[in-house]
Scaffold this motif. Structure first.
Motif, PDB file in Angstrom:
ATOM      1  N   LEU A 190       4.817  11.848   0.812  1.00 48.43           N
ATOM      2  CA  LEU A 190       6.114  11.673   0.165  1.00 48.43           C
ATOM      3  C   LEU A 190       6.305  12.650  -0.988  1.00 48.43           C
ATOM      4  CD1 LEU A 190       6.337   7.752   0.066  1.00 48.43           C
ATOM      5  CD2 LEU A 190       6.818   9.321   1.946  1.00 48.43           C
ATOM      6  N   ASP A 191       5.867  13.877  -0.784  1.00 47.67           N
ATOM      7  CA  ASP A 191       6.010  14.946  -1.779  1.00 47.67           C
ATOM      8  C   ASP A 191       5.416  14.561  -3.138  1.00 47.67           C
ATOM      9  OD1 ASP A 191       7.338  16.662   0.020  1.00 47.67           O
ATOM     10  OD2 ASP A 191       9.274  15.715  -0.425  1.00 47.67           O
ATOM     11  N   GLY A 192       4.426  13.682  -3.115  1.00 48.05           N
ATOM     12  CA  GLY A 192       3.759  13.306  -4.358  1.00 48.05           C
ATOM     13  C   GLY A 192       4.564  12.392  -5.259  1.00 48.05           C
ATOM     14  N   TYR A 215      11.756   2.740  -1.579  1.00 51.13           N
ATOM     15  CA  TYR A 215      11.797   4.080  -0.989  1.00 51.13           C
ATOM     16  C   TYR A 215      12.730   4.044   0.209  1.00 51.13           C
ATOM     17  CZ  TYR A 215      10.397   8.409   1.308  1.00 51.13           C
ATOM     18  OH  TYR A 215      10.413   9.647   1.902  1.00 51.13           O
ATOM     19  N   ASP A 216      13.780   4.857   0.168  1.00 52.68           N
ATOM     20  CA  ASP A 216      14.796   4.862   1.224  1.00 52.68           C
ATOM     21  C   ASP A 216      14.681   6.057   2.167  1.00 52.68           C
ATOM     22  OD1 ASP A 216      15.604   6.942  -0.365  1.00 52.68           O
ATOM     23  OD2 ASP A 216      17.558   6.096  -0.880  1.00 52.68           O
ATOM     24  N   GLY A 217      13.583   6.789   2.091  1.00 57.16           N
ATOM     25  CA  GLY A 217      13.422   7.988   2.894  1.00 57.16           C
ATOM     26  C   GLY A 217      13.655   9.254   2.098  1.00 57.16           C
ATOM     27  N   TYR A 218      14.256   9.099   0.900  1.00 57.52           N
ATOM     28  CA  TYR A 218      14.539  10.252   0.052  1.00 57.52           C
ATOM     29  C   TYR A 218      14.097  10.040  -1.398  1.00 57.52           C
ATOM     30  CZ  TYR A 218      17.624  11.474   3.951  1.00 57.52           C
ATOM     31  OH  TYR A 218      18.114  11.761   5.197  1.00 57.52           O
ATOM     32  N   HIS A 219      14.333   8.833  -1.920  1.00 55.03           N
ATOM     33  CA  HIS A 219      14.105   8.592  -3.335  1.00 55.03           C
ATOM     34  C   HIS A 219      13.143   7.423  -3.552  1.00 55.03           C
ATOM     35  CE1 HIS A 219      18.304  10.113  -2.816  1.00 55.03           C
ATOM     36  NE2 HIS A 219      17.857  11.012  -3.676  1.00 55.03           N
ATOM     37  N   VAL A 220      12.303   7.559  -4.559  1.00 52.19           N
ATOM     38  CA  VAL A 220      11.432   6.476  -5.007  1.00 52.19           C
ATOM     39  C   VAL A 220      11.975   5.976  -6.347  1.00 52.19           C
ATOM     40  CG1 VAL A 220       9.115   5.856  -5.770  1.00 52.19           C
ATOM     41  CG2 VAL A 220       9.409   7.384  -3.826  1.00 52.19           C
ATOM     42  N   ILE A 221      12.304   4.693  -6.418  1.00 53.65           N
ATOM     43  CA  ILE A 221      12.925   4.133  -7.615  1.00 53.65           C
ATOM     44  C   ILE A 221      12.116   2.946  -8.110  1.00 53.65           C
ATOM     45  CG2 ILE A 221      15.001   3.060  -8.570  1.00 53.65           C
ATOM     46  CD1 ILE A 221      16.606   4.459  -6.363  1.00 53.65           C
ATOM     47  N   ASN A 222      11.815   2.919  -9.406  1.00 54.25           N
ATOM     48  CA  ASN A 222      11.154   1.772 -10.027  1.00 54.25           C
ATOM     49  C   ASN A 222      12.221   0.736 -10.358  1.00 54.25           C
ATOM     50  OD1 ASN A 222       9.792  -0.101 -11.603  1.00 54.25           O
ATOM     51  ND2 ASN A 222       8.554   1.437 -12.625  1.00 54.25           N
ATOM     52  N   ARG A 223      12.224  -0.366  -9.628  1.00 53.14           N
ATOM     53  CA  ARG A 223      13.256  -1.392  -9.799  1.00 53.14           C
ATOM     54  C   ARG A 223      12.968  -2.347 -10.951  1.00 53.14           C
ATOM     55  NH1 ARG A 223      17.815   0.035  -6.890  1.00 53.14           N
ATOM     56  NH2 ARG A 223      17.149   1.030  -4.932  1.00 53.14           N
ATOM     57  N   TRP A 267       9.417  -1.207   0.413  1.00 49.92           N
ATOM     58  CA  TRP A 267       9.191  -1.724  -0.935  1.00 49.92           C
ATOM     59  C   TRP A 267       7.700  -1.679  -1.242  1.00 49.92           C
ATOM     60  CZ3 TRP A 267      13.413  -2.776  -3.879  1.00 49.92           C
ATOM     61  CH2 TRP A 267      14.640  -2.898  -3.196  1.00 49.92           C
ATOM     62  N   LEU A 268       7.386  -1.263  -2.461  1.00 49.61           N
ATOM     63  CA  LEU A 268       6.007  -1.082  -2.880  1.00 49.61           C
ATOM     64  C   LEU A 268       5.722  -1.937  -4.104  1.00 49.61           C
ATOM     65  CD1 LEU A 268       6.018   2.849  -2.864  1.00 49.61           C
ATOM     66  CD2 LEU A 268       5.693   1.330  -0.895  1.00 49.61           C
ATOM     67  N   ALA A 269       4.728  -2.811  -3.993  1.00 51.11           N
ATOM     68  CA  ALA A 269       4.256  -3.584  -5.150  1.00 51.11           C
ATOM     69  C   ALA A 269       3.105  -2.795  -5.770  1.00 51.11           C
ATOM     70  CB  ALA A 269       3.797  -4.970  -4.718  1.00 51.11           C
ATOM     71  N   THR A 270       3.229  -2.461  -7.039  1.00 50.68           N
ATOM     72  CA  THR A 270       2.261  -1.585  -7.681  1.00 50.68           C
ATOM     73  C   THR A 270       1.816  -2.165  -9.024  1.00 50.68           C
ATOM     74  OG1 THR A 270       3.667  -0.202  -9.111  1.00 50.68           O
ATOM     75  CG2 THR A 270       3.685   0.283  -6.745  1.00 50.68           C
ATOM     76  N   GLU A 271       0.857  -1.500  -9.628  1.00 52.92           N
ATOM     77  CA  GLU A 271       0.402  -1.917 -10.951  1.00 52.92           C
ATOM     78  C   GLU A 271       1.469  -1.677 -12.009  1.00 52.92           C
ATOM     79  OE1 GLU A 271      -3.297   0.039 -11.723  1.00 52.92           O
ATOM     80  OE2 GLU A 271      -4.454  -1.414 -10.545  1.00 52.92           O
ATOM     81  N   ARG A 272       2.481  -0.876 -11.671  1.00 55.89           N
ATOM     82  CA  ARG A 272       3.567  -0.577 -12.610  1.00 55.89           C
ATOM     83  C   ARG A 272       4.882  -1.224 -12.210  1.00 55.89           C
ATOM     84  NH1 ARG A 272       2.904   5.802 -14.370  1.00 55.89           N
ATOM     85  NH2 ARG A 272       0.685   5.732 -14.925  1.00 55.89           N
ATOM     86  N   SER A 281       0.578  -3.523  -2.410  1.00 59.46           N
ATOM     87  CA  SER A 281       1.139  -4.219  -1.246  1.00 59.46           C
ATOM     88  C   SER A 281       2.456  -3.556  -0.869  1.00 59.46           C
ATOM     89  CB  SER A 281       1.350  -5.702  -1.567  1.00 59.46           C
ATOM     90  OG  SER A 281       1.838  -6.404  -0.433  1.00 59.46           O
ATOM     91  N   MET A 282       2.851  -3.698   0.405  1.00 62.26           N
ATOM     92  CA  MET A 282       4.091  -3.079   0.886  1.00 62.26           C
ATOM     93  C   MET A 282       4.809  -4.017   1.846  1.00 62.26           C
ATOM     94  SD  MET A 282       2.619   0.787   1.538  1.00 62.26           S
ATOM     95  CE  MET A 282       1.106   0.180   2.296  1.00 62.26           C
TER      96      MET A 282
END
Length: 308
Positions: free
Chosen positions: A32-34, A63-71, A53-58, A43-44
């Motif tokens: 995903l281009d880093g 991710y919609d195929g183009y953008h990664v957004i912290n909700r 959707w990505l559950a992360t430590e932050r 978890s996903m």
């Protein structure tokens, strides 16, 4: 076109015409281009609209195929509750259920609003599962059914998994199976150390059990171990569209092929398209058979059919 050229063309097209694409090599990944390399992905899940959707430590990312957004960044509910790391994710109708280091949240997919689910407030969520319309949540000390403490509940719970009919509960030294239909809790095996993840094989009636030092394949009908695979701390399990089993571990990705031949894939800092991180926390196979690999340094993707 000569016969020889026709023959070569048929050889090339044979797998496509037969509907059998060649297995993915698990060597070169789309990272995903880093865009996610700064997060540890625990978890996903994929919602009905195809969003990942990505559950992360932050917090929670989309991710919609183009953008990664912290909700969750700057969200008053998340900040005020101080829930810590987002460790488990479950898509339920128009919401996401998020198991956190300290408590349980829901995220409305239409309004993008978080809400606290208070019945495990302050407790670390160890796993979540859904059977029918019933939501099961495990903490270290108890199993919850739709918000109410369920009895019986094993002690020292590490993980929770469902084959859509029964629950599998992993603890520090045993694995239990619970049937909501019969309300019976039975011990599958009490000879494991840290049962952290599961995978049900309906064809053979096996349950794969990931532990601190190996993955054990257990025959549920015969109630015995079929074989074991030595790995460094199993964290997650899934299968790909070719019937291979993937094991996420503390030291990369292990691929168990149909003939039980095992090979490992690890992060290589010299290659941009290598596995994103050393530790594989989560594995997810989406509706287009794309494999999503959540690591300590972001997401690696193995495209399936009709990806994005």
């Amino acid at each position: 076109m000569t016969f020889g050229r026709y023959f070569v063309l048929l050889l090339f097209l044979a797998p496509v015409l037969m509907g059998k694409a060649q297995p993915q090599p698990y060597y070169a990944f789309d990272n995903l281009d880093g865009m996610t390399q700064h997060v540890c992905v625990r978890s996903m899940a994929q919602s009905a609209d195809g969003m990942m959707w990505l559950a992360t430590e932050r917090g929670l990312y989309s991710y919609d195929g183009y953008h990664v957004i912290n909700r969750s960044m700057g969200n008053e509910v998340v900040d005020s509750l101080k829930v810590g790391s987002f460790n488990h994710l479950l898509a339920v109708d128009d919401s996401l259920i998020i198991g956190c280091e300290k408590g349980l949240l829901s995220f409305d997919l239409k309004t993008h609003r978080f809400r606290s689910l208070a019945y495990v407030e302050g407790e670390m969520v160890k796993g979540m599962a859904r059977i029918g319309s019933t939501l099961w949540v495990a903490t270290r000390t108890a199993l919850y059914k739709d918000g109410q403490i369920h009895s019986p509940s094993p002690a020292n719970i590490i993980s929770l998994y469902s084959d859509e009919q029964r629950l599998y509960i992993g603890t520090m030294n045993a694995v239990y199976r619970y049937s909501p239909q019969t309300q019976q809790l039975e011990t599958i095996t009490d000879d494991v150390t840290y049962a952290a993840c599961f995978l049900y094989d309906p064809h053979n009636h096996y349950i794969w059990i990931g532990t601190a030092s190996y993955v054990m394949v257990w025959d549920i009908r015969a109630m015995k171990s079929v074989f074991t695979i030595k790995v460094p701390v199993a964290k997650s399990l899934t299968t790909d569209q070719y019937g291979n089993t993937l094991i996420g571990t503390d030291n990369g990705l292990f691929l168990v092929e149909k003939n039980r031949w095992v090979r490992s894939v690890s992060h290589d800092a010299r290659r941009e398209n290598s596995l994103a991180g050393d530790a594989v926390w989560s594995l997810y196979r989406d509706r287009s058979n794309t494999i999503w690999i959540g690591t300590n340094s972001g997401v690696s993707v193995v495209p399936g059919d009709g990806w994005m």
